[in-house]
Design an enzyme around this catalytic site. Structure first.
Site: not given
Ligand code: PXP
Length: 253
Positions: A12, A15, A23, A48, A50, A54-55, A75, A106, A156, A199
């Protein structure tokens, strides 16, 4: 029970976009991270989009669809806007997640059981468009049964409570969470659902989840991107992959 197959790692990249957006410029580039993750052995890229952007941005999703050779796991919340975007791109996979504007991440799984009818209608066009639909839920029998009834192919399981309990040293809670995740993985598989998890997973918490024979894919982001600051993205992914593979073969790190 033997593992059902090779465990896939979805990286993922949300971030990377968080740091970029701090910035408001163009770097670090999430697309570059996605390509690097792909070369480092990620089996898929997760992003994701959103509601508050935000990201990850709309342009990031456009770019990912263009440049990726591995599948994109998109996502999104169960909103009309997101459904339209998904139907325009037709990514390999769509993971439906709950979303609250004020949350930092989430926080829990989707409430499928209470919204069965709406969600069944929501995911039907996505499935017809060829997307593999996954529902992000807690390890809860009621939610799993509802996910199966609405026609999701995948669930998931939310591993956040397990990871939080581990990080806070609440080991009885952690073990209880782990037991529930193990039991519900097997249960979901018995209903014909493919099982994924994610997650909050880290090098310290990934092994027990990777060892569940029914789990086919882990989606991991925040920890890998954080770890990349110290060792680089490729080594950070390689280490996660190594720990997953060890756990899968029953060995310990
Ligand atoms: N799976 C799902 C469905 C999520 O929403 C997220 C966070 O966006 C992740 C996995 C990944 O979580 P993490 O960034 O904490 O590893």
């Amino acid at each position: 029970m033997q593992p059902l197959g090779q465990l896939r790692l979805g990286v993922n990249i949300d971030h990377v976009a968080t740091v970029r957006n701090a910035r408001g410029g163009a770097y670090p580039d999430p697309l570059r991270a996605a390509k690097l993750a792909e070369q480092a052995g990620a089996d898929g890229i997760t992003a994701h989009l959103r509601e508050d952007r935000r990201h990850i941005s709309d342009a990031d999703i456009d770019g990912l669809m263009e440049v990726l050779s591995v599948p994109l796991n998109f996502e999104m919340a169960a909103t009309d806007e997101m459904q339209k975007i998904a139907l325009r791109h037709k990514p390999h996979a769509v993971c439906v997640v709950p979303e609250k504007r004020e949350e930092r991440t989430t926080e829990g799984g989707l409430e499928v059981a209470r919204e069965e009818n709406r969600l069944a209608h929501f995911i039907a066009p996505l499935r017809e468009a060829g997307c593999r639909v996954s529902i992000f839920i807690a390890a809860d029998r009621k939610q799993i049964e509802a996910a199966a009834r609405i026609g999701a192919q995948v669930i998931e399981l939310h591993t956040g409570a397990y990871c939080d309990a581990h990080a806070e040293g609440r080991f009885d809670d952690r073990d209880a969470e782990l037991a529930a995740l193990r039991e519900m993985s097997a249960y979901a598989h018995s209903l014909g659902l493919e099982v994924h998890a994610g997650h909050g997973l880290t090098y310290d918490t990934v092994a027990p989840i990777a060892a569940f024979p029914e789990v086919m894919e882990l989606n991991i982001g925040h920890f890998i991107i954080g770890e990349a600051i110290f060792r680089g993205l490729t080594p950070a992914i390689h280490e996660m992959r190594r720990l997953m593979d060890l756990a899968r073969t029953g060995e310990t790190a």
